[in-house]
Design an enzyme around this catalytic site. Structure first.
Site, PDB file in Angstrom:
ATOM      1  CB  SER A  40      -1.106  -0.128   1.194  1.00 13.60           C
ATOM      2  OG  SER A  40      -0.326   0.208   2.519  1.00 13.60           O
ATOM      3  CE  LYS A  83      -2.787   2.534   4.832  1.00 11.69           C
ATOM      4  NZ  LYS A  83      -2.557   1.363   3.729  1.00 11.69           N
TER       5      LYS A  83
END
Length: 172
Positions: A40, A83
């Protein structure tokens, strides 16, 4: 001669004991290592890379847009996620035809792997004390766009990623 050897052994045990204790304290309160299990965050952080995270990054300052953070996944706090912060408190975040807008301004992101698919996300305003996060590999990231609890609470951020190193498989 025997007392000298015993003193030498005790001094080495003390050195190793203090080093072990310092390592535990540093790992618990200053830095910790995270292994990235998914793609990701590619190409910024690759699957299997290990990242050192600094726990004290936000002791005297607030997280900023662009920081890469480690935090408990808002929908299941037993899992840690990594993230990039996209929206800070008060920001209006919107995606129109695969283009990210922050406060109605188009955002150019040179770190993303590829352009987002032509998707839309209704505008959201980041609540006070919270952050909107996304993975750099936008087309393969489960992030604030799709979570039930869309925002990461600032007081739950575990730290800021400061250094990555690859998975040296040839050492195994």
């Amino acid at each position: 001669m025997g007392k000298r050897i015993i003193k030498e052994i005790i001094s080495w045990v003390l050195v190793f004991g203090i080093a072990f204790l310092l390592a535990l304290i540093i790992n618990r309160f200053v830095i910790f290592k995270v292994e990235v299990p998914t793609g990701s965050m590619e190409n910024t952080i690759m699957t299997g890379d290990k990242v050192f995270t600094f726990r004290l990054s936000y002791l005297f300052s607030k997280p900023k847009r662009g920081d890469i953070i480690v935090f408990p996944f808002p929908d299941n706090e037993e899992l840690d996620y990594i993230k990039r912060i996209i929206g800070t408190p008060g920001d209006k975040i919107e995606i129109r035809e695969g283009i990210l807008y922050i406060n109605d301004q188009e955002v150019v992101e040179d770190y993303i792997m590829e352009p987002m698919e032509k998707e839309d996300m209704e505008a959201v305003v980041v609540p006070e004390g919270c952050y909107f996060v996304m993975g750099d590999n936008r087309n393969s990231s489960m992030d604030s766009r799709v979570w039930i609890n869309k925002f990461v609470e600032g007081d739950k951020i575990k730290g800021k990623a400061i250094f990555k190193y690859p998975n040296f498989t040839w050492l195994n």
